[in-house]
Write an enzyme that holds these catalytic residues in place. Structure first.
Site, short mmCIF file in Angstrom:
data_model
loop_
_atom_site.label_atom_id
_atom_site.label_comp_id
_atom_site.label_asym_id
_atom_site.label_seq_id
_atom_site.Cartn_x
_atom_site.Cartn_y
_atom_site.Cartn_z
N ILE A 9 -31.49 -9.70 15.27
CA ILE A 9 -30.99 -11.01 15.73
C ILE A 9 -32.10 -12.06 15.79
O ILE A 9 -31.85 -13.26 15.60
CB ILE A 9 -30.30 -10.88 17.12
N ASP A 13 -32.19 -14.60 9.47
CA ASP A 13 -30.75 -14.51 9.18
C ASP A 13 -29.93 -14.24 10.44
O ASP A 13 -28.76 -14.62 10.51
CB ASP A 13 -30.49 -13.37 8.19
N ASP A 52 -34.67 -0.39 19.80
CA ASP A 52 -35.43 -0.19 18.56
C ASP A 52 -34.55 0.61 17.62
O ASP A 52 -34.03 1.67 18.00
CB ASP A 52 -36.72 0.58 18.90
N LEU A 74 -29.31 -6.16 9.90
CA LEU A 74 -30.33 -7.08 9.36
C LEU A 74 -31.73 -6.65 9.75
O LEU A 74 -32.71 -7.19 9.22
CB LEU A 74 -30.09 -8.50 9.90
N ALA A 75 -31.86 -5.74 10.70
CA ALA A 75 -33.19 -5.36 11.19
C ALA A 75 -33.99 -4.71 10.08
O ALA A 75 -33.47 -3.88 9.34
CB ALA A 75 -33.07 -4.40 12.37
N ALA A 76 -35.24 -5.09 9.97
CA ALA A 76 -36.09 -4.48 8.95
C ALA A 76 -37.54 -4.91 9.15
O ALA A 76 -37.81 -5.94 9.76
CB ALA A 76 -35.65 -4.92 7.55
N SER A 123 -31.79 -5.43 -0.71
CA SER A 123 -32.74 -6.40 -1.26
C SER A 123 -32.90 -6.23 -2.76
O SER A 123 -32.83 -5.11 -3.30
CB SER A 123 -34.10 -6.18 -0.60
N GLU A 125 -35.53 -6.18 -4.11
CA GLU A 125 -36.74 -5.36 -4.31
C GLU A 125 -36.39 -3.91 -4.66
O GLU A 125 -37.26 -3.16 -5.08
CB GLU A 125 -37.63 -5.41 -3.07
N TYR A 147 -41.42 -1.31 0.77
CA TYR A 147 -40.24 -2.03 1.26
C TYR A 147 -39.03 -1.74 0.38
O TYR A 147 -37.95 -1.35 0.86
CB TYR A 147 -40.54 -3.54 1.27
N LYS A 151 -35.58 0.38 1.31
CA LYS A 151 -34.29 -0.31 1.16
C LYS A 151 -33.41 0.43 0.15
O LYS A 151 -32.19 0.47 0.28
CB LYS A 151 -34.51 -1.75 0.69
N ARG A 181 -37.74 -19.55 8.50
CA ARG A 181 -38.62 -18.52 7.93
C ARG A 181 -39.96 -18.58 8.65
O ARG A 181 -40.52 -19.68 8.84
CB ARG A 181 -38.90 -18.86 6.48
#
Ligand code: NAP
Length: 320
Positions: A9, A13, A52, A74-76, A123, A125, A147, A151, A181
């Site tokens: 949060i 995003d 966490d 969305l956590a990353a 992503s 990526e 990363y 993902k 950002r």
């Protein structure tokens, strides 16, 4: 009333997603990680729970209690640069943490008999350095950094959980930016430094690979796609992208233009120490499926996006 659970949060995003869901009358619960207080952008109507994602049991108990209708992960560890410094933490959060949450959502669905809609923030990526451009949902998954690899694991597990009956969607997000950002990301580093140069409080912009190309979009548009994907009749994965890539150099030029600085090339340099060990050099996404299935369209183009970020940073510099 629809109840949503949002992780990450306090990130860029997260606040846009919370605003969007609250506007629709959704009750928003969220997982906040390190910050004692939610970020200034998080609406006060959000019910914030501290935790966490790597504490799978703790998060599972929370999800079980809340029994949400929609889960947005969305956590990353969201920076590729950070993932090189901490590949193990990246795997724990972006990989195993996501899988733990998928399983929690599946258990809620099983216990309640209600559909739980799950969206994983995946992503571009995961495609690494693709040989095809633009990429779509069928492009081979070949990540080239920690990363992307973490993902990729979560992305594949979305499909596995979908086959177990969860309404799970992987939104393959290409870079999306906004004034929210952090300055640790290259786009905001550019716009904040260019604004400072325009105001006379900085004299140089030092970057890594100026030739790296990305498909950059406007963050609220991508949050819109994520919500549409959650609500789709049938769960599928979606590339979310503008389809047009630009170089870091293009971004710099657009930022100086927006700030009204004409003679800027001597103010910019490239430092080899800032170049990533392995860089995906050209990513551009084909969002045809999102356009067709979800009726999604990006609303803010590249030049406008850069100008909005520069404008916001010019105001911030003026306020100090
Ligand atoms: P962001 O600003 O970095 O936010 C990520 C959030 O995740 C942060 O608020 C962070 O909280 C939280 N987090 C990190 N570790 C955690 C943990 N162990 N437990 C719980 N929360 C944790 O990222 P974003 O730009 O909003 O992106 C949202 C998602 O989309 C991310 O998953 C990102 O990888 C993905 N994505 C983003 C883009 C993009 O261009 N923005 C592109 C592709 C994919 P703390 O700060 O408190 O640690």
């Amino acid at each position: 009333m629809t109840r949503a659970f949002v992780t990450g949060i306090n990130g860029q995003d997260g606040s846009y997603l919370a605003e969007r869901l609250l506007d629709e009358g959704v009750e928003v619960h969220a997982l906040a990680h390190t910050a004692d207080e939610p970020s200034a952008f998080v609406p006060t109507a959000v019910v914030v729970h501290h935790g966490d994602l790597t504490d799978v049991e703790g998060t599972r108990a929370l999800v079980r209690d809340l029994a949400p209708d929609e889960v947005y992960n969305l956590a990353a560890v969201s920076s590729v640069a950070r993932s090189w410094e901490a590949p193990d933490q990246t795997a724990a959060v972006n990989g195993l943490g996501a899988v733990g949450l998928l399983e929690s959502a599946r258990q809620v669905q099983e216990a309640t008999g209600r559909t739980v809609r799950f969206v994983q923030a995946s992503s571009a990526e995961i495609f690494g350095s693709p040989t095809v451009s633009p990429q779509d949902e069928d492009t081979p998954i070949r990540p080239v950094n920690p990363y992307g690899a973490a993902k990729a694991y979560a992305h594949l597990m979305v499909d596995v959980h979908r086959s177990r009956g969860l309404h799970a969607v992987s939104a393959i997000l290409y870079n999306h930016e906004s004034p929210r950002r952090p300055t640790s990301f290259v786009t905001r580093k550019i716009t904040s430094t260019v604004a400072a140069i325009a105001r006379g409080t900085a004299d140089r912009l030092v970057l890594g690979n100026l030739d790296a190309r990305r498909d950059w979009g406007w963050a609220p548009d991508y949050v819109d796609a994520v919500v549409r994907a959650a609500r789709a009749d049938h769960p599928r994965d979606y590339v979310v992208a503008t389809g047009r890539s630009h170089s870091v150099r293009d971004f710099v030029a657009a930022a100086f233009l927006a700030a009204g600085v004409d003679d800027w090339e001597h103010l910019v340099s490239s430092d080899p120490a800032l170049v990533r060990p392995v860089d995906a050099t050209d990513l551009a996404g084909d969002a045809t499926r999102a356009r067709t299935d979800l009726g999604w369209e990006p609303t803010v183009g590249f030049t406008d996006l850069v100008a909005r970020m520069v404008e916001s940073d010019l105001q911030t510099v003026s306020a100090h």
